[in-house]
Design a protein around this motif. Structure first.
Motif, PDB file in Angstrom:
ATOM      1  N   MET A  11       0.830  -1.295  -0.102  1.00 19.12           N
ATOM      2  CA  MET A  11       0.033   0.032  -0.067  1.00 19.12           C
ATOM      3  C   MET A  11       0.556   1.358  -0.048  1.00 19.12           C
ATOM      4  O   MET A  11       1.863   1.345   0.705  1.00 19.12           O
ATOM      5  CB  MET A  11      -0.994  -0.089   1.130  1.00 19.12           C
ATOM      6  N   THR A  12       0.413   2.117  -0.737  1.00 19.30           N
ATOM      7  CA  THR A  12       1.089   3.652  -0.737  1.00 19.30           C
ATOM      8  C   THR A  12       0.539   4.435   0.566  1.00 19.30           C
ATOM      9  O   THR A  12      -0.325   4.015   1.023  1.00 19.30           O
ATOM     10  CB  THR A  12       0.761   4.347  -1.960  1.00 19.30           C
ATOM     11  N   ARG A  13       1.296   5.560   0.985  1.00 19.52           N
ATOM     12  CA  ARG A  13       0.882   6.440   2.111  1.00 19.52           C
ATOM     13  C   ARG A  13      -0.744   6.895   1.655  1.00 19.52           C
ATOM     14  O   ARG A  13      -1.484   6.941   2.476  1.00 19.52           O
ATOM     15  CB  ARG A  13       1.646   7.652   1.927  1.00 19.52           C
ATOM     16  N   THR A  14      -0.995   7.002   0.509  1.00 17.47           N
ATOM     17  CA  THR A  14      -2.445   7.621  -0.114  1.00 17.47           C
ATOM     18  C   THR A  14      -3.569   6.448   0.338  1.00 17.47           C
ATOM     19  O   THR A  14      -4.598   6.662   0.771  1.00 17.47           O
ATOM     20  CB  THR A  14      -2.489   7.776  -1.528  1.00 17.47           C
ATOM     21  N   ASP A  15      -3.013   5.329  -0.077  1.00 19.66           N
ATOM     22  CA  ASP A  15      -3.942   3.826   0.395  1.00 19.66           C
ATOM     23  C   ASP A  15      -4.099   3.732   1.941  1.00 19.66           C
ATOM     24  O   ASP A  15      -5.389   3.955   2.330  1.00 19.66           O
ATOM     25  CB  ASP A  15      -3.438   2.560  -0.088  1.00 19.66           C
ATOM     26  N   ILE A  16      -3.229   4.201   2.532  1.00 17.23           N
ATOM     27  CA  ILE A  16      -3.282   3.847   4.111  1.00 17.23           C
ATOM     28  C   ILE A  16      -4.029   5.108   4.612  1.00 17.23           C
ATOM     29  O   ILE A  16      -5.042   4.887   5.496  1.00 17.23           O
ATOM     30  CB  ILE A  16      -1.963   3.938   4.712  1.00 17.23           C
ATOM     31  N   VAL A  17      -3.716   6.429   4.262  1.00 16.61           N
ATOM     32  CA  VAL A  17      -4.819   7.607   4.715  1.00 16.61           C
ATOM     33  C   VAL A  17      -6.062   7.297   4.227  1.00 16.61           C
ATOM     34  O   VAL A  17      -7.019   7.663   5.164  1.00 16.61           O
ATOM     35  CB  VAL A  17      -3.920   8.923   3.978  1.00 16.61           C
ATOM     36  N   LEU A  18      -6.330   6.959   3.161  1.00 16.78           N
ATOM     37  CA  LEU A  18      -7.922   6.705   2.466  1.00 16.78           C
ATOM     38  C   LEU A  18      -8.395   5.608   3.435  1.00 16.78           C
ATOM     39  O   LEU A  18      -9.850   5.659   3.998  1.00 16.78           O
ATOM     40  CB  LEU A  18      -7.735   5.950   1.294  1.00 16.78           C
ATOM     41  N   VAL A  19      -7.751   4.424   3.808  1.00 12.26           N
ATOM     42  CA  VAL A  19      -8.354   3.539   4.537  1.00 12.26           C
ATOM     43  C   VAL A  19      -8.584   3.849   6.040  1.00 12.26           C
ATOM     44  O   VAL A  19      -9.711   3.699   6.847  1.00 12.26           O
ATOM     45  CB  VAL A  19      -7.337   2.236   4.634  1.00 12.26           C
ATOM     46  N   VAL A  20      -7.765   4.819   6.711  1.00  6.76           N
ATOM     47  CA  VAL A  20      -7.922   5.402   8.213  1.00  6.76           C
ATOM     48  C   VAL A  20      -9.231   6.342   7.943  1.00  6.76           C
ATOM     49  O   VAL A  20     -10.084   6.320   9.045  1.00  6.76           O
ATOM     50  CB  VAL A  20      -6.654   5.980   8.448  1.00  6.76           C
ATOM     51  N   LEU A  21      -9.052   7.118   6.959  1.00  5.02           N
ATOM     52  CA  LEU A  21     -10.204   7.974   6.720  1.00  5.02           C
ATOM     53  C   LEU A  21     -11.699   7.502   6.675  1.00  5.02           C
ATOM     54  O   LEU A  21     -12.716   7.833   7.400  1.00  5.02           O
ATOM     55  CB  LEU A  21      -9.944   8.900   5.578  1.00  5.02           C
ATOM     56  N   ILE A  22     -11.569   6.435   6.021  1.00  3.12           N
ATOM     57  CA  ILE A  22     -12.971   5.535   6.046  1.00  3.12           C
ATOM     58  C   ILE A  22     -13.303   4.966   7.318  1.00  3.12           C
ATOM     59  O   ILE A  22     -14.498   4.988   7.659  1.00  3.12           O
ATOM     60  CB  ILE A  22     -12.973   4.463   4.734  1.00  3.12           C
ATOM     61  N   VAL A  23     -12.234   4.390   7.751  1.00  4.40           N
ATOM     62  CA  VAL A  23     -12.640   4.032   9.047  1.00  4.40           C
ATOM     63  C   VAL A  23     -13.284   4.960  10.068  1.00  4.40           C
ATOM     64  O   VAL A  23     -14.243   4.773  10.876  1.00  4.40           O
ATOM     65  CB  VAL A  23     -11.553   2.939   9.772  1.00  4.40           C
ATOM     66  N   VAL A  24     -12.434   6.007  10.125  1.00  8.90           N
ATOM     67  CA  VAL A  24     -12.631   7.160  11.155  1.00  8.90           C
ATOM     68  C   VAL A  24     -14.262   7.705  10.765  1.00  8.90           C
ATOM     69  O   VAL A  24     -14.952   7.799  11.703  1.00  8.90           O
ATOM     70  CB  VAL A  24     -11.959   8.253  11.091  1.00  8.90           C
ATOM     71  N   LEU A  25     -14.411   7.897   9.626  1.00  9.01           N
ATOM     72  CA  LEU A  25     -15.833   8.433   9.159  1.00  9.01           C
ATOM     73  C   LEU A  25     -16.922   7.353   9.403  1.00  9.01           C
ATOM     74  O   LEU A  25     -17.992   7.823   9.829  1.00  9.01           O
ATOM     75  CB  LEU A  25     -16.044   8.689   7.566  1.00  9.01           C
ATOM     76  N   SER A  26     -16.663   6.094   9.078  1.00  6.15           N
ATOM     77  CA  SER A  26     -17.680   5.058   9.614  1.00  6.15           C
ATOM     78  C   SER A  26     -17.855   4.995  11.004  1.00  6.15           C
ATOM     79  O   SER A  26     -19.228   5.157  11.222  1.00  6.15           O
ATOM     80  CB  SER A  26     -17.057   3.562   9.163  1.00  6.15           C
ATOM     81  N   LEU A  27     -16.848   5.009  11.967  1.00 11.48           N
ATOM     82  CA  LEU A  27     -17.247   5.106  13.386  1.00 11.48           C
ATOM     83  C   LEU A  27     -17.815   6.352  13.848  1.00 11.48           C
ATOM     84  O   LEU A  27     -18.634   6.240  14.760  1.00 11.48           O
ATOM     85  CB  LEU A  27     -16.050   4.748  14.025  1.00 11.48           C
ATOM     86  N   ALA A  28     -17.405   7.474  13.126  1.00 15.80           N
ATOM     87  CA  ALA A  28     -18.236   8.672  13.480  1.00 15.80           C
ATOM     88  C   ALA A  28     -19.760   8.636  13.270  1.00 15.80           C
ATOM     89  O   ALA A  28     -20.581   9.103  13.670  1.00 15.80           O
ATOM     90  CB  ALA A  28     -17.448   9.855  12.754  1.00 15.80           C
TER      91      ALA A  28
END
Length: 146
Positions: A11-28
């Motif tokens: 994974m690239t850094r962009t992929d990791i940021v995107l995955v973390v962002l999706i997880v955070v928005l889902s939990l929110a």
């Protein structure tokens, strides 16, 4: 652990940021509504109507838990409905079978929020909680304001 490290290496850094962002928005999306559903309602009223005529209006929640008897007439006969109070919840107990053959009003269970209601047919009895619900939104199904 080897599988996770292999995936992270690909994974690239962009992929990791995107995955973390999706997880955070889902939990929110799960947590945020839970934090804002406990709004207090001012001046709730318990209203019982039968045949379009109001037969009872009282402050809600009722002062004490228990069963309150409500007298009503249907086809020149006198009957008693039993309204059960449990803190801020209320429900209509089973009406007599000769008046209401199907216990659908019992299946509706407890109501405790403004706008919720219990309907008993064919006696045309409606038990409803009225009060300020905060924002007034147009109900898209019935075309009325809550």
């Amino acid at each position: 652990m080897n599988v996770l490290s292999k995936i992270l290496k690909k994974m690239t850094r962009t992929d990791i940021v995107l995955v973390v962002l999706i997880v955070v928005l889902s939990l929110a999306g799960i947590i945020f509504p839970l934090l804002h559903t406990s709004e207090e309602h001012d001046e709730l009223q318990l209203v019982i109507e039968q045949g379009g005529e109001e037969i009872l209006r009282q402050e809600h929640p009722y002062q004490e838990s228990g069963v309150q008897k409500i007298e009503f007439s249907w086809e020149s006969e006198e009957y008693v409905a039993r309204l059960e109070h449990d803190g801020s919840r209320v429900r209509l107990k089973r009406l007599e079978k000769d008046v209401v053959p199907l216990p659908i009003h019992v299946d509706m269970g407890w109501i405790e929020e403004p706008g919720e209601m219990i309907v008993a047919l064919p006696v045309q009895m409606v038990v409803e909680l009225e009060g300020d619900t905060g924002e007034r939104e147009l109900d898209g199904v019935s075309g009325t304001y809550n």
